[in-house]
Design a protein around this motif. Structure first.
Motif, PDB file in Angstrom:
ATOM      1  N   GLU A   1     -30.480 -63.994 -40.680  1.00 39.38           N
ATOM      2  CA  GLU A   1     -31.875 -64.290 -40.994  1.00 39.38           C
ATOM      3  C   GLU A   1     -31.983 -65.168 -42.231  1.00 39.38           C
ATOM      4  O   GLU A   1     -32.833 -66.062 -42.299  1.00 39.38           O
ATOM      5  N   VAL A   2     -31.109 -64.938 -43.211  1.00 38.40           N
ATOM      6  CA  VAL A   2     -31.103 -65.793 -44.403  1.00 38.40           C
ATOM      7  C   VAL A   2     -30.800 -67.238 -44.020  1.00 38.40           C
ATOM      8  O   VAL A   2     -31.469 -68.182 -44.465  1.00 38.40           O
ATOM      9  N   SER A   3     -29.802 -67.423 -43.162  1.00 40.97           N
ATOM     10  CA  SER A   3     -29.450 -68.786 -42.747  1.00 40.97           C
ATOM     11  C   SER A   3     -30.564 -69.434 -41.936  1.00 40.97           C
ATOM     12  O   SER A   3     -30.673 -70.666 -41.884  1.00 40.97           O
ATOM     13  N   ARG A   4     -31.410 -68.616 -41.312  1.00 44.02           N
ATOM     14  CA  ARG A   4     -32.501 -69.164 -40.500  1.00 44.02           C
ATOM     15  C   ARG A   4     -33.695 -69.580 -41.345  1.00 44.02           C
ATOM     16  O   ARG A   4     -34.315 -70.614 -41.095  1.00 44.02           O
ATOM     17  N   VAL A   5     -34.041 -68.775 -42.343  1.00 40.43           N
ATOM     18  CA  VAL A   5     -35.281 -69.020 -43.088  1.00 40.43           C
ATOM     19  C   VAL A   5     -35.081 -69.887 -44.328  1.00 40.43           C
ATOM     20  O   VAL A   5     -36.038 -70.474 -44.830  1.00 40.43           O
TER      21      VAL A   5
ATOM     22  N   ARG B   1     -31.927 -76.010 -45.948  1.00 38.75           N
ATOM     23  CA  ARG B   1     -30.518 -76.403 -45.861  1.00 38.75           C
ATOM     24  C   ARG B   1     -29.858 -76.435 -47.231  1.00 38.75           C
ATOM     25  O   ARG B   1     -28.688 -76.063 -47.381  1.00 38.75           O
ATOM     26  N   GLU B   2     -30.591 -76.864 -48.247  1.00 35.67           N
ATOM     27  CA  GLU B   2     -30.030 -76.982 -49.591  1.00 35.67           C
ATOM     28  C   GLU B   2     -29.756 -75.621 -50.228  1.00 35.67           C
ATOM     29  O   GLU B   2     -28.903 -75.496 -51.113  1.00 35.67           O
ATOM     30  N   LEU B   3     -30.488 -74.600 -49.791  1.00 41.34           N
ATOM     31  CA  LEU B   3     -30.383 -73.286 -50.427  1.00 41.34           C
ATOM     32  C   LEU B   3     -29.610 -72.262 -49.595  1.00 41.34           C
ATOM     33  O   LEU B   3     -29.389 -71.146 -50.048  1.00 41.34           O
ATOM     34  N   THR B   4     -29.186 -72.654 -48.395  1.00 40.35           N
ATOM     35  CA  THR B   4     -28.540 -71.683 -47.505  1.00 40.35           C
ATOM     36  C   THR B   4     -27.258 -71.113 -48.106  1.00 40.35           C
ATOM     37  O   THR B   4     -27.052 -69.894 -48.134  1.00 40.35           O
ATOM     38  N   ALA B   5     -26.383 -71.975 -48.603  1.00 40.48           N
ATOM     39  CA  ALA B   5     -25.107 -71.511 -49.158  1.00 40.48           C
ATOM     40  C   ALA B   5     -25.333 -70.597 -50.356  1.00 40.48           C
ATOM     41  O   ALA B   5     -24.717 -69.531 -50.480  1.00 40.48           O
ATOM     42  N   SER B   6     -26.230 -71.006 -51.253  1.00 40.43           N
ATOM     43  CA  SER B   6     -26.528 -70.194 -52.428  1.00 40.43           C
ATOM     44  C   SER B   6     -27.176 -68.869 -52.027  1.00 40.43           C
ATOM     45  O   SER B   6     -26.878 -67.814 -52.593  1.00 40.43           O
ATOM     46  N   GLY B   7     -28.047 -68.930 -51.012  1.00 39.66           N
ATOM     47  CA  GLY B   7     -28.724 -67.714 -50.559  1.00 39.66           C
ATOM     48  C   GLY B   7     -27.765 -66.708 -49.975  1.00 39.66           C
ATOM     49  O   GLY B   7     -27.845 -65.506 -50.268  1.00 39.66           O
ATOM     50  N   ILE B   8     -26.826 -67.170 -49.151  1.00 47.30           N
ATOM     51  CA  ILE B   8     -25.840 -66.257 -48.568  1.00 47.30           C
ATOM     52  C   ILE B   8     -24.880 -65.747 -49.644  1.00 47.30           C
ATOM     53  O   ILE B   8     -24.481 -64.581 -49.638  1.00 47.30           O
ATOM     54  N   GLY B   9     -24.520 -66.613 -50.593  1.00 49.19           N
ATOM     55  CA  GLY B   9     -23.652 -66.170 -51.689  1.00 49.19           C
ATOM     56  C   GLY B   9     -24.298 -65.084 -52.526  1.00 49.19           C
ATOM     57  O   GLY B   9     -23.654 -64.094 -52.891  1.00 49.19           O
ATOM     58  N   MET B  10     -25.585 -65.268 -52.838  1.00 52.99           N
ATOM     59  CA  MET B  10     -26.310 -64.252 -53.588  1.00 52.99           C
ATOM     60  C   MET B  10     -26.383 -62.943 -52.803  1.00 52.99           C
ATOM     61  O   MET B  10     -26.238 -61.848 -53.363  1.00 52.99           O
TER      62      MET B  10
END
Length: 228
Positions: free
Chosen positions: A152-156, A159-168
């Motif tokens: 869900e994180v990768s979906r919402v 693109r610029e924040l996906t890697a940082s969001g999953i890392g967090m």
């Protein structure tokens, strides 16, 4: 240990981190992530899911040993079916996400985790086989929540924040794992050195409350998604 200076130190370091991520150009933890309400709700749910799972993992062997008198080998065999189910679940969880979507699978995960904690609370004092059964619900629910929330994180996220969001989110997993182990150990210890059944039931009761709170967060998140 409840020493105030550990808490004070954590506050100081958190303050330093907050200043740091606002000063450098591309911080690992993006401030815009923290301000995203939907993302924060996913982090809260992930944290509570990891707390619940790892609290059960620390409490379950203690209960099998001190209440049912099981040796380490027997404890391993009782936990084994749930551990195997967790490994196999990854295949089915992926298919469920593709077919029904992340939010529905997250609902399923919460229901399974709540059912598992209720089973632990009501039935675990009566038989070690009830512990085996309850952990199978825990295992499948935890795998479902972990996979669907990360997807869900990768979906919402943009693109610029996906890697940082999953890392967090992965960092929150580590914090939740440690917090769950500590929480489970503290509540059991509060029951006394002889580890009465009530101390384990108190732990499961707290976990029921945590997962119920997480389910409420999921309802709020679904409403937030619909509105946006």
């Amino acid at each position: 240990m409840f020493h105030w200076y550990y808490f004070a130190g954590a506050v100081v370091f958190f303050g330093g981190l907050w200043i740091r991520i606002h000063k450098i150009e591309i911080p690992f933890i993006q401030p815009s992530l923290i301000r995203d309400k939907g993302y924060r709700q996913i982090l809260y749910m992930s944290f509570l899911g990891f707390v619940t799972h790892f609290a059960i993992l620390i409490v379950m062997p203690l209960m099998l040993q001190h209440v049912f008198g099981k040796n380490p080998t027997a404890v391993g065999f009782i936990i084994f079916p749930g551990a195997m189910l967790s490994a196999v679940a990854a295949i089915f969880v992926g298919r469920l996400i593709d077919r029904y979507g992340n939010i529905r699978v997250m609902f399923l995960a919460h229901i399974l985790l709540i059912v598992s904690t209720v089973l632990f609370y009501l039935l675990s004092p009566h038989s070690e086989y009830m512990i085996m059964l309850a952990y199978m619900f825990t295992s499948f629910g935890f795998s479902s929540l972990s996979s669907s929330s990360t997807n869900e994180v990768s979906r919402v996220m943009s693109r610029e924040l996906t890697a940082s969001g999953i890392g967090m989110k992965q960092l929150i997993h580590y914090v939740g794992s440690a917090s769950g182990s500590v929480l489970g150990g503290i509540i059991v210890e509060m029951g006394g050195a002889d580890f009465p059944i009530s101390s384990f039931q108190n732990t499961f009761l707290v976990l029921i409350g945590l997962m119920t709170g997480s389910l409420l967060l999921l309802l709020l998140y679904r409403r937030h998604v619909h509105q946006s």
